[in-house]
Write a protein that holds these residues in place. Sequence first.
Motif, short mmCIF file in Angstrom:
data_model
loop_
_atom_site.label_atom_id
_atom_site.label_comp_id
_atom_site.label_asym_id
_atom_site.label_seq_id
_atom_site.Cartn_x
_atom_site.Cartn_y
_atom_site.Cartn_z
N TYR A 116 -0.88 -4.86 -15.66
CA TYR A 116 -2.34 -5.36 -14.99
C TYR A 116 -2.15 -4.33 -13.67
CZ TYR A 116 -3.41 -9.81 -16.71
OH TYR A 116 -3.35 -10.74 -17.49
N GLY A 117 -2.67 -3.52 -13.74
CA GLY A 117 -2.92 -2.48 -12.59
C GLY A 117 -2.43 -1.11 -12.42
N ILE A 118 -2.10 -0.98 -13.57
CA ILE A 118 -1.07 0.56 -13.93
C ILE A 118 -2.55 1.54 -14.51
CG2 ILE A 118 0.95 -0.59 -14.22
CD1 ILE A 118 0.50 0.14 -17.36
N GLY A 119 -3.93 1.42 -15.00
CA GLY A 119 -5.31 2.00 -15.10
C GLY A 119 -5.47 1.74 -16.36
N PHE A 145 14.18 -25.18 -18.95
CA PHE A 145 13.20 -25.41 -17.99
C PHE A 145 12.78 -23.06 -17.47
CE2 PHE A 145 12.04 -24.40 -13.38
CZ PHE A 145 10.65 -25.19 -13.47
N ALA A 146 13.85 -22.91 -17.40
CA ALA A 146 13.29 -21.30 -16.97
C ALA A 146 12.37 -21.14 -18.67
CB ALA A 146 14.49 -19.92 -16.98
N GLY A 147 12.80 -20.83 -19.63
CA GLY A 147 11.99 -20.13 -20.91
C GLY A 147 10.42 -21.14 -21.03
N HIS A 148 10.90 -22.18 -20.72
CA HIS A 148 9.19 -23.08 -20.25
C HIS A 148 8.51 -22.41 -19.10
CE1 HIS A 148 9.78 -26.01 -23.20
NE2 HIS A 148 10.74 -26.79 -22.28
N HIS A 149 8.91 -22.05 -18.13
CA HIS A 149 8.49 -21.62 -17.38
C HIS A 149 8.04 -19.38 -17.11
CE1 HIS A 149 8.23 -21.32 -12.09
NE2 HIS A 149 7.84 -22.62 -12.50
N ASP A 150 9.20 -19.13 -17.74
CA ASP A 150 8.59 -17.87 -17.87
C ASP A 150 7.47 -18.29 -18.47
OD1 ASP A 150 10.42 -17.52 -16.20
OD2 ASP A 150 12.17 -16.94 -17.35
N ARG A 151 7.27 -18.68 -19.62
CA ARG A 151 6.19 -18.40 -20.88
C ARG A 151 4.96 -18.68 -20.30
NH1 ARG A 151 6.35 -18.62 -26.71
NH2 ARG A 151 4.19 -19.37 -27.27
N ALA A 152 4.88 -18.82 -19.07
CA ALA A 152 3.23 -19.36 -18.15
C ALA A 152 2.86 -18.43 -17.58
CB ALA A 152 3.89 -20.55 -17.64
N ALA A 153 3.69 -16.97 -17.18
CA ALA A 153 4.22 -16.64 -16.63
C ALA A 153 3.77 -14.73 -17.33
CB ALA A 153 4.98 -15.83 -15.49
N VAL A 154 3.44 -14.93 -18.08
CA VAL A 154 3.53 -13.93 -19.57
C VAL A 154 1.74 -12.81 -19.42
CG1 VAL A 154 4.18 -14.22 -21.30
CG2 VAL A 154 2.32 -14.85 -21.40
N PHE A 155 0.90 -13.84 -18.30
CA PHE A 155 -0.53 -13.01 -17.50
C PHE A 155 -0.91 -13.45 -16.01
CE2 PHE A 155 -1.76 -13.78 -22.04
CZ PHE A 155 -1.96 -12.19 -23.41
N ASP A 156 0.63 -13.15 -15.77
CA ASP A 156 0.68 -13.40 -14.27
C ASP A 156 0.13 -12.11 -13.61
OD1 ASP A 156 1.45 -13.44 -11.45
OD2 ASP A 156 1.86 -15.56 -11.48
N GLU A 157 -0.94 -11.73 -12.56
CA GLU A 157 -0.93 -10.28 -12.32
C GLU A 157 0.26 -9.57 -11.61
OE1 GLU A 157 -4.55 -9.65 -10.89
OE2 GLU A 157 -5.86 -10.80 -12.44
N GLU A 158 1.08 -10.54 -11.06
CA GLU A 158 2.14 -9.89 -10.31
C GLU A 158 3.38 -9.83 -11.15
OE1 GLU A 158 2.68 -12.83 -6.82
OE2 GLU A 158 0.73 -12.75 -6.43
N LEU A 159 3.24 -10.22 -11.72
CA LEU A 159 4.46 -10.22 -12.96
C LEU A 159 4.00 -9.44 -13.95
CD1 LEU A 159 5.87 -13.64 -12.95
CD2 LEU A 159 6.92 -11.74 -10.91
N ASN A 160 3.28 -9.41 -14.57
CA ASN A 160 3.27 -8.65 -15.94
C ASN A 160 3.17 -7.03 -15.37
OD1 ASN A 160 1.17 -6.59 -18.05
ND2 ASN A 160 1.88 -9.16 -18.86
N PRO A 161 3.31 -5.99 -15.85
CA PRO A 161 3.24 -4.58 -14.87
C PRO A 161 2.20 -3.91 -15.78
CG PRO A 161 4.69 -4.81 -16.94
CD PRO A 161 4.56 -6.40 -16.61
#
Length: 377
Positions: free
Chosen positions: A373-376, A355-371
Motif C-alpha cells: 500500500y502507498g508505494i505507487g 493465536f498469532a497465526g489467526h491474528h496475523d492472517r487478518a492483517a494481510v490487507f491492513d494498510e499500515e502493515l502491508n508494504p
Amino acid sequence: MGHAVEKHAGTPATTVFGSAALRGASTVVPAARQQLSEAALAAMAKGVPAATARGYLGDWARFEQWALAVSLRPLPATGETLTEYVTWCTLTPRPRTGRPYKPASIDRALASIAVAHQAAGLPQPSQTGARLVLRGYEAELKTAKDPRGKTRKAAAATPRVLRQMIAATDTTTVIGARNAAALTTGFALAARSSEGALLDWEDAVDAADEEGLLFDLYRPKVANDQPLGVPYGSYASTCPVRALRAYRQALLDHGHQPTGPMFVRIDRHGRINPPMFRNGQRIGDPSGRMTAEGIADIVTRAGLAVRPGDVLPDGAPRWTGHALRRGYAEATRHAKKDPLEAARHGGWADGSRAFAGHHDRAAVFDEELNPLYGIGL
C-alpha cells in the motif's frame, strides 16, 4: 531392514496403561518402573484433557504396534526409531484413506511419543532425524499442491459472518434461541466447543451497573479458570447478552427451569432433554447437557447455511466449532485491539503461535502493515 536402533532383547519393554482412567490419559509406564498406586495413576490421568488424551492414546497405540511389528523398542525409543517411524508414516497408505498420513498427524504423533516418555520418567528420544524427514515430506506435498500439505483450518466466523448465521436462524423457536445464544456466547468468550458444553447458568451473572454479563469460564485445555466480562453488543441480533436472555426466557416459556447446564439438548419438535436410547439403554447426560460435539455441530450447520460452498479442496467442511475462536481472533486484529489482552481473554497462552497465526492472517490487507500500500504500485 538395517535399523541402527535398539532391538528387543530378552524381556520386551512392556508398557502398562494401569487403570482404566490411566488408559484414557495415555500415560505410559514401563512395568519395571511402575511405582505409583492405582489411585495416583488415576488422579494423574485427570490432569489430561479428554480430547487430548484420546489423541495421545491413539497415536501411542499406532506407534507401539508398528515398533513391536518390526522388533523395535517403543519405550524407551531411540532417535533412529522415530526417524524410521516417520519415514514409514510418509510412505505407507492408511487403510481408511488409502493415502499416507498428513504432516499434521505425524507432528502430533511425535508429540504423543514425547509425552509418553515424559510420563514414564524417561528421557525423550531425539527428534532431529524425524523432523528432517517430516520437513522434506511437507515440502514435497506443498510443491505438488497436494491438499495434505495444507493445515486444515476452520473458517473464521467474524462478526459479519455471525450476523449472517443468526439471520439464517429461526430465533422464534426454542432450539433457534439456543443456537443463537450458543453462537454469540461462543464468539464473545472465544470458547472451544468443550468449554461451551461445560457452561452452567450459574456461571453467568449480571455485571454491575448493567454493563453486561460476568462469566466464570473454565478452560480445561489450559487449566485456566477466568472471569470474563461480556458487554452488550452493538447489533441487537448478535448481542450475546440479549441472545442468552432470550434463550433463557424461551426455556421458561417451555416449562424448563434454566438451572444447571446452560446449553441443553432440544429436538426438532422443541422437546427439551428428550430421552435418547441405544440398544434399549438410555444414553446422554441425564441433565440434558450438550456434548462438545453437539455445540460444534451448531456452528457447522449455521456456517453451511450461509456459506454452503466454503469447503477445502479435499471436501472437508471448514465450518467447525473452532470457527468462533478464529473469528474472534481475526475480529480483534481488525479492531486493532491489544493482542496480548485479546489472547488472554480468549484463553490462549502468552506468545501462542495459534493465536498469532489467526491474528496475523487478518492483517494481510491492513494498510499500515502491508508494504504494497502507498508505494505507487
